[in-house]
Design an enzyme around this catalytic site. Sequence first.
Site, PDB file in Angstrom:
ATOM      1  N   LYS A 192       9.166  35.599  46.537  1.00  0.00           N
ATOM      2  CA  LYS A 192       8.065  35.334  45.777  1.00  0.00           C
ATOM      3  C   LYS A 192       8.601  34.975  44.050  1.00  0.00           C
ATOM      4  O   LYS A 192       8.581  34.113  43.481  1.00  0.00           O
ATOM      5  CB  LYS A 192       6.938  36.290  45.578  1.00  0.00           C
ATOM      6  CG  LYS A 192       6.162  36.251  44.204  1.00  0.00           C
ATOM      7  CD  LYS A 192       5.339  34.883  44.260  1.00  0.00           C
ATOM      8  CE  LYS A 192       4.790  34.783  42.933  1.00  0.00           C
ATOM      9  NZ  LYS A 192       4.036  33.511  42.902  1.00  0.00           N
ATOM     10  N   CYS A 220       3.824  32.986  34.850  1.00  0.00           N
ATOM     11  CA  CYS A 220       4.652  32.990  35.831  1.00  0.00           C
ATOM     12  C   CYS A 220       5.846  32.549  35.739  1.00  0.00           C
ATOM     13  O   CYS A 220       7.088  33.457  35.934  1.00  0.00           O
ATOM     14  CB  CYS A 220       4.242  32.342  37.231  1.00  0.00           C
ATOM     15  SG  CYS A 220       2.425  33.151  37.807  1.00  0.00           S
TER      16      CYS A 220
END
Length: 402
Positions: A209, A263
Amino acid sequence: MADRSKTIVVVGTGYVGLPAALMLARAGYDVVGVDINENIVRAINEGVMRIKEDELQSLMADPQVRTNLRAQSTPCEGDIFIIAVPTPLDERKKVADMSYVDDAVNSILPYLREGNLVIIESTIPPLTCRERVTPMIEEATGLIVGDTVFLAHCPERILPGDIFHEIVHNDRIIGGINEKTREMAAGMYETFVKGEMFLTDDITAELAKLMENTYRDVNIALANEFAAVAEGLAIDGQEAIRLANKHPRVNILSPGIGVGGHCIPIDPWFIKEIDPSNSRLIFASRLINDGMPARVAARIRRLTRDVSSPKLVIIGASYKPDVDDPRESPAIEIVHLLREDGYTLEHYDPLIEGMGYSSLAEICRGADLLVVLVPHRVVLDELERTRPEIEKEMHTSWIVVF
Ligand SMILES: NC(=O)c1ccc[n+]([C@@H]2O[C@H](COP(=O)([O-])OP(=O)(O)OC[C@H]3O[C@@H](n4cnc5c(N)ncnc54)[C@H](O)[C@@H]3O)[C@@H](O)[C@H]2O)c1
């Protein structure tokens, strides 16, 4: 085959948790959304969707969802617990702020029973499941992770603005602590995921991720560095990149004013945190991208240095074009730097509530420089349509689009 009579407790019902809760409720599970924000709890119970996406609005109104989903401010017993709380950056130490995850895990501990599955969807540094969450669970409950209780990391990849489509169609990584955990987690996700599911261990899922957003960050840094070299050579960096991309195996990204959002500028730090000596390129990329607002501010200063008390109009406050999200926005930082310098400036963004404007021509009346920091489609269209009128209204008609 998933047992849809199960109760799923989703802790944290924001951009990630709420869409998952909706999907699971529609799939037939009994779903409890838990959030410490009372307004969010109330909105869910009243069927009000706070995320501005038509399909999610419809999903919230779906009768099956209304029956199966309820929200409350504290957890309760269930079969599956999904943790989807924020993992921001500790800005001072440049490491993951794990306080929300710690609080969320602590909040479910009194309700954990033998056979339960805990899934962390929040983005977390590698080893969080093994070295942080496992001891928390085992010490408080006496259950054994991987044996009497199960723990997985199943990261989310959704793009705000297209959540409804992406949560269903994106491929998904299922990182279970062992085979049984992976199967349990996959059984739940397969009730709404149409993308492919890749089953792996928790540590691989945690790193994979982080790699995704780090890959983007490093490649943007490369483009920004190329643009800086081109600027030094007084040539058009965009054009040089366009030509380089004619190579069949080259795909340089677009340079910009920096990297924003919640992010891409954050996740690379979580890799550096656990292995600094092997994160030199990652670290350098972060510094390059974080340094972009200062470079852009310096460029604006150079452009206006011969004008006394220049008046600036700046467009763009979101972190990227065509979204209404100003989190970690480099545009806001640029405006802040220019204000610190004492510039007279007006700052607008037609996509952000409270920052809209009448027309570019009107807000540019008497201005020296119009800077479009975030090239929203709607702004570029208006600029193209009304450029002569805008220039007529301006004092010094400089228009820069980044
Ligand atoms: N938003 C995205 O596009 C996206 C994409 C991929 C991954 N992620 C990751 O998913 C995680 C969640 O992100 P988000 O965008 O949904 O955040 P968000 O801020 O939209 O939502 C988080 C919610 O958790 C609630 N919360 C905080 N602590 C809590 C607690 N102890 N108990 C119950 N509720 C609590 C907050 O009130 C908030 O409503 C983060 O780790 C993020 O990095 C987000």
